[in-house]
Design an enzyme around this catalytic site. Structure first.
Site, short mmCIF file in Angstrom:
data_model
loop_
_atom_site.label_atom_id
_atom_site.label_comp_id
_atom_site.label_asym_id
_atom_site.label_seq_id
_atom_site.Cartn_x
_atom_site.Cartn_y
_atom_site.Cartn_z
N GLU A 158 5.74 -6.58 -11.67
CA GLU A 158 5.05 -7.72 -11.05
C GLU A 158 3.62 -7.36 -10.66
O GLU A 158 2.71 -8.18 -10.83
CB GLU A 158 5.80 -8.19 -9.80
CG GLU A 158 7.20 -8.69 -10.07
CD GLU A 158 8.26 -7.64 -9.83
OE1 GLU A 158 9.35 -7.99 -9.33
OE2 GLU A 158 8.03 -6.44 -10.15
N CYS A 217 11.13 -7.00 -5.25
CA CYS A 217 11.31 -6.16 -4.06
C CYS A 217 10.33 -6.64 -2.98
O CYS A 217 9.53 -7.53 -3.22
CB CYS A 217 11.04 -4.70 -4.44
SG CYS A 217 9.28 -4.34 -4.71
N HIS A 245 4.98 -1.33 -10.43
CA HIS A 245 6.06 -2.27 -10.72
C HIS A 245 5.55 -3.32 -11.71
O HIS A 245 4.35 -3.60 -11.78
CB HIS A 245 6.51 -2.98 -9.45
CG HIS A 245 7.35 -2.14 -8.55
ND1 HIS A 245 8.33 -2.67 -7.75
CD2 HIS A 245 7.37 -0.80 -8.31
CE1 HIS A 245 8.91 -1.72 -7.05
NE2 HIS A 245 8.33 -0.57 -7.37
N CYS A 287 6.56 -6.42 -4.06
CA CYS A 287 6.18 -7.41 -5.06
C CYS A 287 6.22 -8.82 -4.49
O CYS A 287 5.36 -9.65 -4.81
CB CYS A 287 7.07 -7.28 -6.29
SG CYS A 287 6.79 -5.70 -7.15
#
Length: 150
Positions: free
Chosen positions: A55, A83, A53, A86
């Site tokens: 992040e 999410c 991801h 993260c």
């Protein structure tokens, strides 16, 4: 720089992700002195890894740049609400502030689906939501509209 200027940096990374067929999410980490110390974008499809991801990439780079796992005084800018994974990484890295663009109605874990930062963890970042939200949401909508055409 302003929150909007930093978010535009994250939007540029999201556009790079979209150009590679990834969901367009971009992220930067800014240190207390205002310099960008971490950048990330979604790479799950290319990397074939659920952990890739934006992040996570940006936090990883920021930790390597600053030489430690704690990121005190830092601000994380991301185009989409984090999410649960993260949000957990943000808490663990001791990110001081999170600024995000669009709400995530499917996995948002800061405000939309659940509020992980409101739980009694050992660290609670400050949150600013909705910075350039329309631009961030439009980028995501355009990506999924094109995907459905294929």
């Amino acid at each position: 720089m302003t929150d909007e200027a930093y978010m535009r940096e994250a939007l540029a990374l999201a556009q790079e992700a979209a150009a590679e067929g990834e969901v367009p999410v971009g992220c930067i980490v800014v240190s207390a002195d205002g310099s960008i110390v971490g950048r990330g974008r979604n790479r799950r499809e290319k990397g074939k890894n659920a952990l890739y991801h934006a992040e996570i990439e940006a936090i990883d780079e920021a930790c390597r740049t600053l030489g430690g796992w704690r990121l005190p005084g830092s601000t994380l800018y991301v185009t989409l609400e984090p999410c649960p994974m993260c949000a957990g990484a943000i808490i663990n890295a001791r990110v001081a502030r999170v600024v995000y663009g669009a709400d995530d109605t499917k996995a948002g874990s800061v405000k939309t689906m659940v509020r992980l930062f409101d739980l009694p963890y050992n660290h609670k970042p400050e949150v600013t939501a909705g910075v350039l939200a329309e631009d961030c949401a439009a980028q995501l909508s355009a990506f999924f509209r094109e995907l459905r055409k294929k």
